[in-house]
Design a protein around this motif. Structure first.
Motif, short mmCIF file in Angstrom:
data_model
loop_
_atom_site.label_atom_id
_atom_site.label_comp_id
_atom_site.label_asym_id
_atom_site.label_seq_id
_atom_site.Cartn_x
_atom_site.Cartn_y
_atom_site.Cartn_z
N GLY A 136 17.29 -2.76 11.40
CA GLY A 136 17.77 -1.83 10.40
C GLY A 136 18.86 -0.90 10.89
O GLY A 136 19.27 -0.92 12.04
N LEU A 156 20.45 5.82 7.64
CA LEU A 156 21.04 6.25 6.38
C LEU A 156 21.61 7.65 6.47
O LEU A 156 22.27 8.11 5.53
CB LEU A 156 19.99 6.19 5.26
CG LEU A 156 19.38 4.82 4.97
CD1 LEU A 156 18.36 4.92 3.84
CD2 LEU A 156 20.45 3.79 4.62
N GLN A 195 6.90 6.73 4.73
CA GLN A 195 7.31 5.34 4.95
C GLN A 195 6.91 4.52 3.74
O GLN A 195 5.75 4.51 3.33
CB GLN A 195 6.65 4.77 6.21
CG GLN A 195 7.03 3.32 6.50
CD GLN A 195 6.50 2.82 7.82
OE1 GLN A 195 6.94 3.25 8.89
NE2 GLN A 195 5.53 1.92 7.76
N THR A 196 7.87 3.84 3.14
CA THR A 196 7.61 2.98 1.99
C THR A 196 8.14 1.58 2.30
O THR A 196 9.11 1.42 3.04
CB THR A 196 8.29 3.51 0.72
OG1 THR A 196 9.72 3.52 0.91
CG2 THR A 196 7.82 4.93 0.41
N GLN A 197 7.50 0.59 1.72
CA GLN A 197 8.01 -0.77 1.89
C GLN A 197 7.59 -1.65 0.73
O GLN A 197 6.55 -1.43 0.09
CB GLN A 197 7.55 -1.38 3.21
CG GLN A 197 6.06 -1.54 3.40
CD GLN A 197 5.73 -1.99 4.82
OE1 GLN A 197 6.12 -1.36 5.81
NE2 GLN A 197 5.01 -3.10 4.93
N GLN A 246 11.75 -1.97 4.39
CA GLN A 246 11.04 -0.75 4.76
C GLN A 246 12.02 0.42 4.89
O GLN A 246 13.10 0.27 5.46
CB GLN A 246 10.31 -0.94 6.09
CG GLN A 246 9.48 0.26 6.55
CD GLN A 246 8.98 0.09 7.98
OE1 GLN A 246 9.61 0.53 8.93
NE2 GLN A 246 7.82 -0.57 8.11
N TRP A 247 11.60 1.56 4.37
CA TRP A 247 12.38 2.79 4.52
C TRP A 247 11.49 3.85 5.15
O TRP A 247 10.41 4.14 4.65
CB TRP A 247 12.90 3.28 3.17
CG TRP A 247 13.62 4.60 3.24
CD1 TRP A 247 14.62 4.95 4.10
CD2 TRP A 247 13.38 5.75 2.42
NE1 TRP A 247 15.05 6.25 3.85
CE2 TRP A 247 14.30 6.76 2.83
CE3 TRP A 247 12.50 6.02 1.37
CZ2 TRP A 247 14.34 8.02 2.24
CZ3 TRP A 247 12.55 7.27 0.78
CH2 TRP A 247 13.47 8.26 1.21
N VAL A 279 11.57 7.90 6.55
CA VAL A 279 12.30 9.16 6.59
C VAL A 279 11.36 10.24 7.11
O VAL A 279 10.20 10.32 6.68
CB VAL A 279 12.89 9.53 5.21
CG1 VAL A 279 11.80 9.68 4.16
CG2 VAL A 279 13.72 10.80 5.30
N SER A 314 16.23 8.80 9.20
CA SER A 314 16.14 8.03 7.96
C SER A 314 16.65 6.63 8.26
O SER A 314 17.84 6.44 8.53
CB SER A 314 16.96 8.69 6.85
OG SER A 314 16.88 7.93 5.65
N LEU A 339 16.58 2.36 7.24
CA LEU A 339 16.30 1.27 6.31
C LEU A 339 16.28 -0.02 7.11
O LEU A 339 17.26 -0.35 7.81
CB LEU A 339 17.37 1.21 5.22
CG LEU A 339 17.13 0.21 4.10
CD1 LEU A 339 15.92 0.63 3.25
CD2 LEU A 339 18.38 0.07 3.22
N ARG A 340 15.17 -0.76 7.01
CA ARG A 340 15.00 -1.96 7.83
C ARG A 340 14.52 -3.14 6.98
O ARG A 340 13.82 -2.97 5.99
CB ARG A 340 13.99 -1.70 8.95
CG ARG A 340 14.45 -0.67 9.99
CD ARG A 340 13.46 -0.60 11.13
NE ARG A 340 13.93 0.22 12.23
CZ ARG A 340 13.65 1.51 12.38
NH1 ARG A 340 12.89 2.12 11.48
NH2 ARG A 340 14.10 2.18 13.43
#
Length: 273
Positions: A51, A54, A222-224, A240-241, A243, A257, A259-260
């Motif tokens: 990733g 950001l 963490q969200t994915q 996956q993000w 922050v 932050s 993004l992967r």
């Protein structure tokens, strides 16, 4: 300061005691949810992701690879006193600067632990795991680069519907404040998680929120989103993000932050926490 964690412990054991009032066949099926899984199995997500940041320029030194290996070993096929099953756990998370010239590993975090898990059903037949764990986390380095802490954690994870699984976890951190000043402010005292089956067997989404000890500062999110290309295989492609703070121990004070994109192997069931 630790009063709320004593209350969490009391609530956990209260629920465990109340669950024993359920009929025997439900208790058996709750335990069977652990026993149908292999004694050696996936603990947390196992993933390999690449990733970019950001919140800063994208360069060879800011893009990276993050991967995680996580497994658990059930130590007995029969429950201990109180219906608890003992587990050994191990998670290793690495950050690899694969795009830099020398391709070094910037950080590796080691997280071994021991846990006892009590499966039971809440009202309405909702499968739930109550867990008490003692864990260590460190980066295996010395001098000013050493990062290490221990925790006594209490968690509840429940499948509240066919599509929703939620979890709450609190811990008492045990930190050497001379080596790791203010670490507890960043790792906080608890986290909440949720998983939703967007299209069961194909699409799902996960959220993990960790709150730092400050009123509005610190913590992480963490969200994915996961896509499973084959229903008979247990791997997913994931976006996956992350922050916030403490993605890695070495830079726990730095806000990031990232993004992967990559792939992930998930636990066959909902996981113990």
């Amino acid at each position: 300061m630790y009063l709320k964690y004593v209350l969490i412990c009391c609530i956990l054991f209260s629920i465990q005691a109340n669950s024993q009032l359920l009929e025997h066949d439900k208790d058996f099926r709750a335990a069977d949810s652990l026993l149908k899984e292999s004694s050696f199995s996936v603990h947390r997500d196992n993933y390999f992701l690449t990733g970019v940041p950001l919140d800063t320029d994208i360069t060879r030194n800011t893009a990276d690879v993050k991967y995680q290996v996580s497994f658990k070993q059930r130590l007995s096929s029969k429950p201990l006193l109180g219906g608890f099953f003992p587990y050994l756990m191990y998670t290793q998370k690495a950050f690899w600067d694969i795009y830099a010239n020398s391709k070094p590993f910037s950080e590796i975090n080691f997280n071994p632990g021991f846990a006892i898990v009590r499966p039971f059903y809440l009202k309405g037949g909702r499968l739930t795991y109550g867990t008490i764990s003692l864990e260590h986390e460190s980066n295996g380095r010395d001098s000013i680069y050493s990062r290490t802490w221990n925790m006594l954690a209490f968690s509840l994870k429940s499948q509240i519907s066919p599509r929703w699984t939620v979890g709450l976890r609190g811990w008492i951190p045990l930190v050497d404040k001379d080596d790791n000043p203010e670490l507890t402010q960043y790792v906080g005292y608890g986290e909440a998680s949720a998983s939703y089956q967007i299209k069961p067997g194909r699409w799902s989404a996960d959220v993990l929120f960790r709150k730092g000890s400050g009123l509005i500062n610190y913590g992480s999110l963490q969200t994915q989103v996961n896509w499973r290309p084959y229903k008979n295989q247990n791997y997913y492609f994931t976006l996956q993000w992350f922050v916030g703070y403490t993605e890695s121990l070495i830079d726990y004070k730095e806000h990031k932050s990232m993004l992967r994109l990559g792939f992930v192997l998930k636990p066959e069931n909902m996981g113990i926490f």
